[in-house]
Design a protein around this motif. Structure first.
Motif, short mmCIF file in Angstrom:
data_model
loop_
_atom_site.label_atom_id
_atom_site.label_comp_id
_atom_site.label_asym_id
_atom_site.label_seq_id
_atom_site.Cartn_x
_atom_site.Cartn_y
_atom_site.Cartn_z
N TYR A 29 1.42 -8.36 -3.90
CA TYR A 29 0.50 -7.27 -4.28
C TYR A 29 -0.49 -6.96 -3.17
O TYR A 29 -0.96 -5.83 -3.04
N GLN A 30 -0.79 -7.97 -2.31
CA GLN A 30 -1.63 -7.69 -1.15
C GLN A 30 -0.90 -6.78 -0.16
O GLN A 30 -1.50 -5.90 0.45
N ALA A 62 -0.99 -3.35 -1.78
CA ALA A 62 -2.33 -2.74 -1.76
C ALA A 62 -2.62 -2.09 -0.42
O ALA A 62 -3.38 -1.11 -0.36
N TRP A 102 -5.07 2.51 -6.33
CA TRP A 102 -6.34 1.86 -6.64
C TRP A 102 -6.12 0.69 -7.60
O TRP A 102 -6.71 -0.38 -7.44
N LEU A 103 -5.28 0.90 -8.61
CA LEU A 103 -4.99 -0.19 -9.57
C LEU A 103 -4.27 -1.35 -8.91
O LEU A 103 -4.51 -2.52 -9.24
N ALA A 161 -4.60 -2.31 -5.83
CA ALA A 161 -5.62 -3.05 -5.06
C ALA A 161 -6.49 -3.90 -5.98
O ALA A 161 -6.80 -5.06 -5.69
N ILE A 162 -6.90 -3.31 -7.14
CA ILE A 162 -7.71 -4.05 -8.09
C ILE A 162 -6.94 -5.25 -8.63
O ILE A 162 -7.46 -6.36 -8.75
N TRP A 163 -5.66 -5.04 -8.94
CA TRP A 163 -4.83 -6.11 -9.51
C TRP A 163 -4.63 -7.24 -8.49
O TRP A 163 -4.64 -8.41 -8.86
N ARG A 208 -6.75 -8.19 -6.23
CA ARG A 208 -7.98 -8.98 -6.18
C ARG A 208 -8.14 -9.83 -7.44
O ARG A 208 -8.65 -10.95 -7.38
N ILE A 209 -7.71 -9.28 -8.59
CA ILE A 209 -7.76 -10.07 -9.83
C ILE A 209 -6.85 -11.29 -9.72
O ILE A 209 -7.20 -12.39 -10.13
N THR A 220 -6.72 7.37 -18.15
CA THR A 220 -6.63 5.90 -18.09
C THR A 220 -5.31 5.42 -18.67
O THR A 220 -4.64 4.55 -18.09
#
Length: 585
Positions: free
Chosen positions: A346-347, A350, A359-360, A362-364, A366-367, A527
């Motif tokens: 995922y990195q 991203a 954007w999601l 990238a957020i995922w 980091r999560i 959303t």
């Protein structure tokens, strides 16, 4: 004069080439310290180099012709006959007749180097101006090889032979096949090449001529060639006593026939060896014979162990292949080997994805990073200590520091270390016994001699794993970040966002104020569509590049990278076994 100097320079250069070859043999033998014959062979090489040094020192000296023989063979009588002096070297029935080296030459100075090398107490120089036929030759007689003073005589004989250029081996014609004398000469005859080795069978006048010609000499010729594994330049039957000025025959001891090759032997010395400059050729040929003899001796010793060493090497290679397979299997089965694959995937995504879905992503990513850190804190137990516990259970492998250090670099590396070392340890006793049978030192049986290279194997597996994983992740990231794919997943949410924005702008310019419910509904609609798109993307990622698929592809790469590799090349036992095997070629 110039020709003589050039000849000497060429000879010195050639001699240095031979010396370099022998040094190379000694250096090779020094690298196989575990092979027991190497020490003796290396000593022989060092002694040969010393002989070559002495040979170089006497390039300008006269040719040294040495007679060697046992008690009663008549070598002293033969020397007296060749020199033309009945009383030059003691001869008779008293044993030993010759207790010192006797040197016959024209001038005492001719034998000065021999006196320096042998010591004045071990050599008696007999000089005579009458020796005109020996202008370039020194004749020497040695003590008996089998006398009652053998312990004192043998070192003198050995030193005299190493200072010689031509060796005349004297045998008693009445009993020529004396095994003790034949065996004594074996290490020496190989030092003399070409016309530098002559055999003289003395007292042939006492034998029946027919038997001598048809049986004794042919059989002795075959015997001596087989025993020495070399061909003397001449095998001559002589009657030395017949050529003394006063032979002192009794009625019972007179010659029975006239078959005698003494004149041929004397002509060889006077007409061939006595030539000016002939000594340089003899010495160079002897240097080559010395080198060839060493090569043959080393090769012969190595060939004795060829079969055993080949089996030991094959067994070591098979054991390593099995150990490597177990290490890879352990690495693959370790949970830590695949930890973080999803995060790293995922990195990668991203960095490539754009738009709302990007954007999601990238957020995922980091999560996932944050979640992995929390999980590692809450995980029960310490994986490093767990691996350390596994190490302690392996028999003969309690070196916990090495295993712990590898385990701290990853559970997979630590487990691979344990499996590799344990597999090699199990196979080592059989390998060691084959090596000991091939005359390797018994200390190879020590388990610490086994190629326990698990730490390096674990590190290599981790390195190859990371390289393969990075490449697979990069390829997966490129495949899953194509422009069409990004457009497909971003299009629904972009469409709703664009439609919402168009309605908002249109009503704004017409003066119509939209209610808050419109924006709330628009937000949740965007959303939901965005989350739905992201969930669908996750499904596509799982199908195309799930952790199991990625790990499987990475291990295919891992096995391909390790296929055919051997990690034994730097291990001293493997390396020395290969060197010894190479010496037999």
């Amino acid at each position: 004069m110039i020709d003589a100097q050039m000849t000497r320079l060429r000879a010195v250069a050639e001699l240095e080439s031979v010396r370099a070859d022998i040094r190379g043999m000694a250096d090779t033998l020094a690298r196989v310290s575990l092979w027991r014959p190497a020490a003796g062979l290396q000593t022989a090489c060092n002694e040969a180099i010393a002989m070559l040094d002495r040979l170089a020192e006497r390039f300008d000296r006269k040719l040294v012709v040495t007679l060697v023989g046992p008690c009663g063979s008549g070598k002293s009588t033969l020397l007296n006959s060749l020199a033309g002096d009945d009383h030059l070297s003691p001869a008779g029935h008293q044993r030993p007749t010759t207790q010192q080296v006797v040197a016959f030459c024209r001038q005492p100075a001719d034998a000065a180097q021999l006196v320096d090398q042998l010591g004045p107490e071990n050599i008696r120089v007999r000089a005579s101006e009458a020796a005109e036929h020996l202008e370039n030759v020194i004749l020497i007689d040695t003590p008996d090889t089998d006398s009652t003073h053998q312990d004192r005589h043998i070192p003198i004989i050995h030193q005299a032979i190493t200072l010689s250029d031509v060796l005349i081996c004297v045998f008693d014609g009445e009993n020529p096949k004396r095994r003790d004398h034949t065996d004594f000469l074996i290490p020496y005859v190989r030092l003399f090449g070409g016309r530098s080795l002559v055999v003289a069978v003395n007292k042939c006048d006492r034998l029946n001529e027919t038997e001598l010609t048809d049986t004794i000499m042919p059989e002795f010729s075959d015997y001596i060639r087989k025993a020495w594994s070399t061909d003397p330049s001449d095998i001559l039957c002589v009657s030395a006593r017949s050529h003394l000025h006063r032979p002192g025959w009794t009625e019972q001891a007179r010659p029975r026939h006239t078959r005698d090759q003494f004149d041929q032997l004397r002509g060889l010395i006077v007409d061939t060896y006595n030539q000016a400059g002939y000594s340089v050729d003899r010495r160079l040929e002897n240097a080559h014979s010395l080198r060839n003899s060493l090569e043959q001796t080393i090769r012969s010793e190595a060939e004795k162990e060829k079969a055993r060493l080949s089996e030991a090497i094959d067994q070591m290679a098979a054991a390593e292949a099995e150990a490597m397979g177990q290490a890879v299997a352990a690495f693959q089965g370790a949970g830590g080997a695949a930890t973080g694959v999803n995060v790293r995937l995922y990195q990668q995504l991203a960095q490539r994805w754009l738009g709302p879905v990007g954007w999601l992503v990238a957020i995922w990513a980091r999560i996932l990073v944050f979640g992995s850190g929390i999980a590692s804190l809450l995980r029960f137990g310490n994986p490093v200590r767990q691996v350390f516990g596994a190490v302690a259970t392996v028999k003969h492998y309690g070196e916990s520091k090495k295993a712990l250090a590898a385990a701290e670099r990853g559970a997979g590396a630590g487990t691979a270390l344990v499996r590799y070392d344990a597999a090699m340890a199990r196979a080592w006793p059989d390998v060691a016994e084959r090596l000991v049978a091939a005359r390797f030192a018994p200390r190879v049986r020590d388990e610490r001699q086994a190629p326990g290279d698990g730490e390096a194997i674990g590190e290599q597996l981790a390195r190859i794993w990371n390289e393969a994983l990075e490449e697979e992740l990069e390829q997966a990231g490129r495949r899953l970040s194509g422009g069409v794919l990004q457009l497909l997943f971003n299009l629904p949410s972009l469409g709703v966002i664009a439609y919402t924005g168009w309605l908002t702008a249109a009503n704004f310019f017409t003066g119509t104020i939209l209610t808050s419910n419109f924006f709330v509904h628009a937000f949740w609609t965007i959303t939901l569509i965005l989350l739905l798109s992201f969930f669908l993307l996750q499904g596509a990622i799982r199908l195309a590049a799930g952790r199991e698929r990625l790990v499987a592809r990475v291990f295919v790469r891992l096995r391909e990278a390790l296929d055919g590799q051997t990690h034994l090349t730097d291990h001293p036992v493997w390396r020395q076994a290969r060197i010894v095997l190479g010496l037999a070629a």
